[in-house]
Scaffold this motif. Structure first.
Motif, PDB file in Angstrom:
ATOM      1  N   PRO A 162     -28.509 -10.826  33.515  1.00  0.00           N
ATOM      2  CA  PRO A 162     -27.459 -10.955  34.523  1.00  0.00           C
ATOM      3  C   PRO A 162     -27.100  -9.580  35.096  1.00  0.00           C
ATOM      4  O   PRO A 162     -27.039  -8.586  34.366  1.00  0.00           O
ATOM      5  N   SER A 163     -26.863  -9.514  36.396  1.00  0.00           N
ATOM      6  CA  SER A 163     -26.566  -8.238  37.053  1.00  0.00           C
ATOM      7  C   SER A 163     -25.395  -7.500  36.418  1.00  0.00           C
ATOM      8  O   SER A 163     -25.387  -6.273  36.364  1.00  0.00           O
ATOM      9  N   ALA A 164     -24.413  -8.223  35.922  1.00  0.00           N
ATOM     10  CA  ALA A 164     -23.219  -7.593  35.345  1.00  0.00           C
ATOM     11  C   ALA A 164     -23.528  -6.756  34.105  1.00  0.00           C
ATOM     12  O   ALA A 164     -22.791  -5.822  33.794  1.00  0.00           O
ATOM     13  N   ILE A 165     -24.605  -7.065  33.407  1.00  0.00           N
ATOM     14  CA  ILE A 165     -24.890  -6.314  32.183  1.00  0.00           C
ATOM     15  C   ILE A 165     -26.148  -5.460  32.285  1.00  0.00           C
ATOM     16  O   ILE A 165     -26.681  -5.000  31.273  1.00  0.00           O
ATOM     17  N   VAL A 166     -26.577  -5.193  33.504  1.00  0.00           N
ATOM     18  CA  VAL A 166     -27.688  -4.266  33.706  1.00  0.00           C
ATOM     19  C   VAL A 166     -27.181  -2.858  33.393  1.00  0.00           C
ATOM     20  O   VAL A 166     -26.096  -2.464  33.836  1.00  0.00           O
ATOM     21  N   ASP A 167     -27.954  -2.100  32.636  1.00  0.00           N
ATOM     22  CA  ASP A 167     -27.595  -0.713  32.337  1.00  0.00           C
ATOM     23  C   ASP A 167     -27.671   0.132  33.599  1.00  0.00           C
ATOM     24  O   ASP A 167     -28.664   0.081  34.334  1.00  0.00           O
ATOM     25  N   ILE A 168     -26.620   0.914  33.846  1.00  0.00           N
ATOM     26  CA  ILE A 168     -26.622   1.855  34.966  1.00  0.00           C
ATOM     27  C   ILE A 168     -27.184   3.186  34.490  1.00  0.00           C
ATOM     28  O   ILE A 168     -28.041   3.776  35.099  1.00  0.00           O
ATOM     29  N   ASP A 169     -26.648   3.658  33.397  1.00  0.00           N
ATOM     30  CA  ASP A 169     -27.074   4.919  32.803  1.00  0.00           C
ATOM     31  C   ASP A 169     -26.670   4.887  31.337  1.00  0.00           C
ATOM     32  O   ASP A 169     -26.280   3.834  30.814  1.00  0.00           O
ATOM     33  N   GLU A 170     -26.726   6.033  30.695  1.00  0.00           N
ATOM     34  CA  GLU A 170     -26.383   6.079  29.271  1.00  0.00           C
ATOM     35  C   GLU A 170     -24.912   5.794  29.010  1.00  0.00           C
ATOM     36  O   GLU A 170     -24.508   5.545  27.878  1.00  0.00           O
ATOM     37  N   LYS A 171     -24.096   5.782  30.053  1.00  0.00           N
ATOM     38  CA  LYS A 171     -22.657   5.559  29.898  1.00  0.00           C
ATOM     39  C   LYS A 171     -22.247   4.103  29.971  1.00  0.00           C
ATOM     40  O   LYS A 171     -21.119   3.768  29.672  1.00  0.00           O
ATOM     41  N   GLY A 172     -23.133   3.224  30.408  1.00  0.00           N
ATOM     42  CA  GLY A 172     -22.725   1.832  30.441  1.00  0.00           C
ATOM     43  C   GLY A 172     -23.471   0.962  31.432  1.00  0.00           C
ATOM     44  O   GLY A 172     -24.472   1.357  32.022  1.00  0.00           O
ATOM     45  N   ARG A 173     -22.924  -0.224  31.561  1.00  0.00           N
ATOM     46  CA  ARG A 173     -23.502  -1.270  32.409  1.00  0.00           C
ATOM     47  C   ARG A 173     -22.705  -1.413  33.703  1.00  0.00           C
ATOM     48  O   ARG A 173     -21.643  -0.827  33.858  1.00  0.00           O
TER      49      ARG A 173
END
Length: 102
Positions: free
Chosen positions: A25-36
């Motif tokens: 789900p797009s909401a829980i895709v990792d953005i970077d090491e800091k979160g989703r």
């Protein structure tokens, strides 16, 4: 927390459809090491104080609920056949309050 004379803003996060990455789900895709994505959104909307948050989920919504159990979730059970307007229609918005939809 909002002062007694102030009404809490409403925040609706639409995330019922299948993400562009397919399996997550797009909401829980990792953005970077800091979160989703959801972490980024929750952090951004925290500037409103204590908004009323609502996530509208569909595709693998249970995975989002598992990671964010304190966020109220509304399920669009027909997510595969509807779009974001239908998802938004599942949430009751109060016209006397500020509402943010993303």
């Amino acid at each position: 927390m909002a002062a007694p004379h102030e009404q809490r803003s409403q925040v609706v996060i639409l995330g019922a459809g299948r993400g562009v990455r397919g399996g997550v789900p797009s909401a829980i895709v990792d953005i970077d090491e800091k979160g989703r994505v959801m972490d980024w959104l929750l952090d951004a909307f925290s500037e409103l104080g204590d908004p009323e948050l609502c996530f509208v989920g569909g595709f693998k919504a249970d995975e989002v609920v598992e990671r964010y159990p304190k966020v109220r979730t509304v399920f669009n059970r027909d997510w595969a056949h509807t779009g974001p307007v239908q998802s938004l229609g599942l949430v009751t918005l109060d016209p006397s309050r500020d509402a943010y939809v993303c």
